[in-house]
Design a protein around this motif. Structure first.
Motif, PDB file in Angstrom:
ATOM      1  N   VAL A   1       0.792  -1.232   0.000  1.00  0.00           N
ATOM      2  CA  VAL A   1       0.000   0.000   0.000  1.00  0.00           C
ATOM      3  C   VAL A   1       0.827   1.286   0.000  1.00  0.00           C
ATOM      4  O   VAL A   1       0.313   2.352  -0.324  1.00  0.00           O
ATOM      5  CB  VAL A   1      -0.998  -0.052   1.187  1.00  0.00           C
ATOM      6  CG1 VAL A   1      -0.291   0.095   2.520  1.00  0.00           C
ATOM      7  CG2 VAL A   1      -2.112   0.949   1.044  1.00  0.00           C
TER       8      VAL A   1
ATOM      9  N   ASN B   1      -0.302  -1.317  -7.034  1.00  0.00           N
ATOM     10  CA  ASN B   1       0.877  -1.212  -7.871  1.00  0.00           C
ATOM     11  C   ASN B   1       1.961  -1.976  -7.127  1.00  0.00           C
ATOM     12  O   ASN B   1       2.627  -1.431  -6.263  1.00  0.00           O
ATOM     13  CB  ASN B   1       1.219   0.273  -8.026  1.00  0.00           C
ATOM     14  CG  ASN B   1       2.552   0.492  -8.670  1.00  0.00           C
ATOM     15  OD1 ASN B   1       3.119  -0.398  -9.305  1.00  0.00           O
ATOM     16  ND2 ASN B   1       3.089   1.678  -8.494  1.00  0.00           N
TER      17      ASN B   1
ATOM     18  N   PHE C   1       2.593 -11.348  -7.133  1.00  0.00           N
ATOM     19  CA  PHE C   1       1.453 -10.544  -6.659  1.00  0.00           C
ATOM     20  C   PHE C   1       0.195 -10.790  -7.503  1.00  0.00           C
ATOM     21  O   PHE C   1      -0.917 -10.702  -6.989  1.00  0.00           O
ATOM     22  CB  PHE C   1       1.811  -9.045  -6.641  1.00  0.00           C
ATOM     23  CG  PHE C   1       2.477  -8.605  -5.358  1.00  0.00           C
ATOM     24  CD1 PHE C   1       3.747  -9.038  -5.029  1.00  0.00           C
ATOM     25  CD2 PHE C   1       1.823  -7.758  -4.474  1.00  0.00           C
ATOM     26  CE1 PHE C   1       4.363  -8.641  -3.840  1.00  0.00           C
ATOM     27  CE2 PHE C   1       2.418  -7.359  -3.283  1.00  0.00           C
ATOM     28  CZ  PHE C   1       3.697  -7.805  -2.963  1.00  0.00           C
TER      29      PHE C   1
HETATM   30  C1  LIG Z   1       5.608   0.483  -6.142  1.00  0.00           C
HETATM   31  S1  LIG Z   1       5.213   0.931  -4.463  1.00  0.00           S
HETATM   32  C2  LIG Z   1       3.501   1.238  -4.658  1.00  0.00           C
HETATM   33  C3  LIG Z   1       2.807   1.765  -3.463  1.00  0.00           C
HETATM   34  C4  LIG Z   1       1.291   1.902  -3.622  1.00  0.00           C
HETATM   35  N1  LIG Z   1       0.704   0.630  -4.032  1.00  0.00           N
HETATM   36  C5  LIG Z   1       0.951   2.941  -4.658  1.00  0.00           C
HETATM   37  O1  LIG Z   1       0.441   2.566  -5.711  1.00  0.00           O
HETATM   38  O2  LIG Z   1       1.209   4.122  -4.438  1.00  0.00           O
HETATM   39  C6  LIG Z   1       5.326  -0.663  -3.732  1.00  0.00           C
HETATM   40  C7  LIG Z   1       5.221  -0.690  -2.210  1.00  0.00           C
HETATM   41  O3  LIG Z   1       5.294  -2.044  -1.830  1.00  0.00           O
HETATM   42  C8  LIG Z   1       6.040  -2.196  -0.645  1.00  0.00           C
HETATM   43  N2  LIG Z   1       6.509  -3.582  -0.698  1.00  0.00           N
HETATM   44  C9  LIG Z   1       7.648  -4.067  -1.264  1.00  0.00           C
HETATM   45  N3  LIG Z   1       7.694  -5.398  -1.162  1.00  0.00           N
HETATM   46  C10 LIG Z   1       6.541  -5.782  -0.533  1.00  0.00           C
HETATM   47  C11 LIG Z   1       5.990  -7.043  -0.149  1.00  0.00           C
HETATM   48  N4  LIG Z   1       6.652  -8.171  -0.403  1.00  0.00           N
HETATM   49  N5  LIG Z   1       4.787  -7.062   0.474  1.00  0.00           N
HETATM   50  C12 LIG Z   1       4.105  -5.914   0.716  1.00  0.00           C
HETATM   51  N6  LIG Z   1       4.580  -4.678   0.375  1.00  0.00           N
HETATM   52  C13 LIG Z   1       5.777  -4.623  -0.247  1.00  0.00           C
HETATM   53  C14 LIG Z   1       7.107  -1.110  -0.759  1.00  0.00           C
HETATM   54  O4  LIG Z   1       7.617  -0.747   0.510  1.00  0.00           O
HETATM   55  C15 LIG Z   1       6.319   0.023  -1.423  1.00  0.00           C
HETATM   56  O5  LIG Z   1       5.738   0.864  -0.476  1.00  0.00           O
END
Ligand SMILES: C[S@@+](CC[C@H](N)C(=O)[O-])C[C@H]1O[C@@H](n2cnc3c(N)ncnc32)[C@H](O)[C@@H]1O
Length: 217
Positions: A46, A120, A149
């Motif tokens: 998120v 995302n 994912f």
């Molecule tokens: C590309 S960003 C997108 C954030 C949000 N979904 C948006 O659209 O603004 C991906 C996010 O996923 C988190 N993240 C990375 N690996 C993850 C995992 N295995 N499970 C959950 N979150 C994760 C990161 O810390 C980051 O905040």
């Protein structure tokens, strides 16, 4: 509204591109056009929560975030939603130690099965602390985070639930033979019902993206 994206560098920073709010609004519009029924929603990575801004009922949204500072920000920003400071992978492992497959049906997460998974996800090679638990017997190789994912997101949906993601363009524009196993696996359990070319959406990266909409069979 601007949020601090943290002080990450190099590889870590690749995981932290937040989606512009206008794009998030368009993704919610797609969810509604394709029949989102108002049920429970999961945002599996998120960040600081841009994807939640346009949720019609924020109390139905569950979000996961690995980074503590984003988790604290999103928790304050959306007090009626539910957040967990953990990895998406952990949803499929047995709490509290997360060292074996979840012993029950799919996941322990409240809200399952979800009507909508929107987000995302992180992109790139699927590695890290939980990677050795996947794939499970009979499942395709988890070749990337985006595929992990998608595949596990689809598992969390109810029948005819929707998955709306921003993903790298690999899946839709590289021909029949590229990502063949991944695409075949996805199409066994879902239909691709919509897709949009979005170009490179994030500052500091040139990764071209698509919005994809999948409907679980
Ligand atoms: C590309 S960003 C997108 C954030 C949000 N979904 C948006 O659209 O603004 C991906 C996010 O996923 C988190 N993240 C990375 N690996 C993850 C995992 N295995 N499970 C959950 N979150 C994760 C990161 O810390 C980051 O905040």
């Amino acid at each position: 509204m601007e949020y601090n994206e943290g002080k990450r560098t190099g590889k870590q920073k690749l995981n932290a591109f937040f989606t512009p709010e206008q794009i998030c609004e368009q993704m919610w519009e797609l969810a509604k056009v394709h029949g989102y029924d108002g049920g429970s929603v999961l945002e599996p990575s998120v960040g600081t929560g841009n994807m939640i801004v346009h949720a019609p009922d924020k109390s139905k949204v569950v979000g996961l975030e690995t980074e503590i500072e984003y988790f604290e920000t999103v928790t304050k920003r959306f007090p009626t939603s539910t957040f967990h400071n953990m990895f998406f992978e952990q949803l499929f492992l047995q709490p509290p130690r997360y060292r074996s497959d979840y012993a029950g049906n799919t996941t322990w997460l409240a809200g399952y099965p979800f009507s909508l998974i929107i987000g995302n996800p992180p992109y790139g090679k699927f590695t890290g602390r939980w990677a050795s638990y996947f794939p499970r017997k009979g499942e395709p190789k988890m070749s990337s985070y985006e595929f992990f994912f998608i595949w596990y997101g689809l598992k969390l949906l109810k029948k005819e639930g929707l998955l709306v993601y921003i993903v790298p363009q690999n899946y839709l524009n590289s021909g029949f033979n590229a990502y063949k196993k991944e695409k075949e696996a996805i199409l066994k359990v879902a239909n691709i019902i919509d897709g949009y070319e979005m170009g490179s959406l994030f500052k500091d990266t040139k990764v071209p993206t698509h919005i994809i909409v999948l409907k679980k069979k």
